[in-house]
Design a protein around this motif. Structure first.
Motif, PDB file in Angstrom:
ATOM      1  N   SER A 135      14.266  46.335   4.884  1.00 34.68           N
ATOM      2  CA  SER A 135      15.538  47.103   4.619  1.00 34.68           C
ATOM      3  C   SER A 135      16.798  46.349   4.971  1.00 34.68           C
ATOM      4  CB  SER A 135      15.371  48.545   5.441  1.00 34.68           C
ATOM      5  OG  SER A 135      16.666  49.074   5.401  1.00 34.68           O
ATOM      6  N   ARG A 137      19.772  47.401   4.802  1.00 33.69           N
ATOM      7  CA  ARG A 137      20.798  48.326   5.410  1.00 33.69           C
ATOM      8  C   ARG A 137      20.370  48.673   6.798  1.00 33.69           C
ATOM      9  NH1 ARG A 137      20.811  53.762   6.211  1.00 33.69           N
ATOM     10  NH2 ARG A 137      18.738  54.052   5.515  1.00 33.69           N
ATOM     11  N   GLU A 138      18.955  48.810   7.489  1.00 33.53           N
ATOM     12  CA  GLU A 138      18.724  49.039   8.731  1.00 33.53           C
ATOM     13  C   GLU A 138      18.353  47.655   9.277  1.00 33.53           C
ATOM     14  OE1 GLU A 138      15.851  52.074   9.480  1.00 33.53           O
ATOM     15  OE2 GLU A 138      16.279  53.130   7.506  1.00 33.53           O
ATOM     16  N   ARG A 140      15.490  45.891   9.244  1.00 36.44           N
ATOM     17  CA  ARG A 140      14.325  45.955   9.962  1.00 36.44           C
ATOM     18  C   ARG A 140      13.168  45.861   8.622  1.00 36.44           C
ATOM     19  NH1 ARG A 140      11.889  51.185  11.283  1.00 36.44           N
ATOM     20  NH2 ARG A 140      13.490  52.903  10.800  1.00 36.44           N
ATOM     21  N   LEU A 142      10.274  48.203   7.153  1.00 38.36           N
ATOM     22  CA  LEU A 142       9.837  49.423   6.979  1.00 38.36           C
ATOM     23  C   LEU A 142       8.433  49.611   6.634  1.00 38.36           C
ATOM     24  CD1 LEU A 142      13.274  51.417   5.640  1.00 38.36           C
ATOM     25  CD2 LEU A 142      12.445  51.100   7.928  1.00 38.36           C
ATOM     26  N   SER A 223      12.002  42.897  12.757  1.00 40.15           N
ATOM     27  CA  SER A 223      13.402  43.184  12.854  1.00 40.15           C
ATOM     28  C   SER A 223      14.279  41.966  12.625  1.00 40.15           C
ATOM     29  CB  SER A 223      13.909  43.862  14.096  1.00 40.15           C
ATOM     30  OG  SER A 223      13.707  42.917  15.267  1.00 40.15           O
TER      31      SER A 223
END
Length: 356
Positions: A135, A137-138, A140, A142, A223
């Protein structure tokens, strides 16, 4: 729901609702239903939502997140209810009448569907899918376990034990996004490899073009912080193999060993491989140190660790520039040896005892 109520009990419908009935249409529908009922075995009546789901399996809708009554349909299209329509509070619906808009159809008729009815009708078509992805956006990885019916995600939970290979591939996607991390050790090794013709292409573009060399080191990544802390040194060694490492150590060694046995890392970042060494530590060296076929650039340091000279010809420095350095340094560092002939002196890092 109003139409089904009218079919079940026209009189009760007429007493409760102001909208008129077309008695002729109503009777034709009831007569056709009776005919069809004689062709199939008796069974308990199905809820309205279940009947609609059997009729329109591609129009089963799952409510999207947000306050607007928008749905994704099992066939992959989008649909929206009018604001204020009570059906918009339902998680699952079946759209029985759509306006045909290709982007997002408006639902003109529909009915609520219980999830238990959907599972009872289409349990064999509900798939459990595990997904592991990066991801951006995050920042990390998922890992999710989802139950999927067509385009609908009925459940979505964290996957506690994702497959290591799938994690590695997702981490590779993260590296493609973030770029390869270069610790000092890995950057030095890459610079050495790049100097040896035919060993390996270790440019970022070449390394990011093929994931295979790095996947074994990515299975525990989770991450962006993990990826940025990754040391590529061992992966690069594996990339060139055992024979490549032997060739590398000969052609572009990692360190220079002084006459005192101390290993000094060779800096390959500059155009010429470079080391820093105390001048007295190289006493007695009469052949210029090499890195493979290339002469080392030696930055000679005073006893205090300050640069005093740079040379790529140590024997020539002993014959020439050393005399000027000796005149300047003897007064500053009187307790350290400054022999007239450094080629005949023993290397040292020690100072003379006080009083001698």
């Amino acid at each position: 729901a109003l139409r089904l109520a009218a079919l079940r009990d026209p009189r009760a419908y007429a007493d409760r609702h102001p909208w008129p009935l077309d008695r002729g249409v109503l009777e034709r529908i009831r007569a056709e239903a009776a005919r069809l009922r004689r062709l199939v075995p008796d069974r308990p009546p199905l809820p309205a939502g279940a009947m609609a789901a059997l009729a329109y399996p591609d129009r089963i809708g799952l409510r999207r997140k947000g306050e607007a009554p928008r749905y994704v349909l099992s066939g992959g299209k989008g649909a929206v209810l009018a604001e204020g329509d009570p059906l918009g509070a339902e998680r699952l619906i079946v759209a029985t009448d759509l306006d045909g808009d290709p982007r997002e159809s408006r639902v003109r008729g529909g009915v609520a569907l219980a999830e238990s009815d959907l599972r009872a009708l289409y349990g064999d078509r509900i798939e459990t899918v595990e997904s592991v992805s990066w991801s951006r956006r995050e920042g990390r990885i998922l890992a999710r376990r989802q139950e999927v019916f067509g385009a609908l995600v009925l459940s979505d939970r964290a996957l506690d034990d994702p497959d290591a290979q799938a994690v590695a591939l997702a981490a590779w996607q993260g590296l493609a996004d973030l770029g390869l991390p270069w610790t000092r050790a890995a950057a030095r090794l890459r610079a050495r490899i790049a100097l040896v013709e035919g060993l390996a292409d270790v440019s970022d573009a070449a390394l990011l073009a093929d994931a295979g060399w790095l996947l074994p080191w990515l299975g525990r990544m989770r991450s962006a912080a993990d990826l940025r802390a990754l040391d590529l040194t061992e992966a690069l060694k594996a990339l060139i193999g055992w024979d490549g490492q032997r060739l590398l150590d000969h052609a572009a060694p990692a360190a220079f060993t002084t006459p005192l046995g101390r290993r000094i890392p060779i800096d390959y970042d500059a155009e010429t491989p470079t080391i820093e060494a105390r001048l007295q530590e190289l006493f007695g060296v009469t052949t210029h140190p090499m890195a493979g076929s290339r002469p080392l650039r030696i930055q000679l340091l005073s006893p205090g660790g300050k640069p005093v000279a740079v040379t790529t010809d140590l024997p020539g420095f002993w014959r020439g520039g050393y005399g000027d350095v000796r005149k300047d340094m003897r007064g500053r560092y009187p307790r350290h040896p400054w022999p007239e002939d450094p080629t005949a002196a023993d290397p040292t890092l020690r100072a003379k005892p006080r009083g001698t």
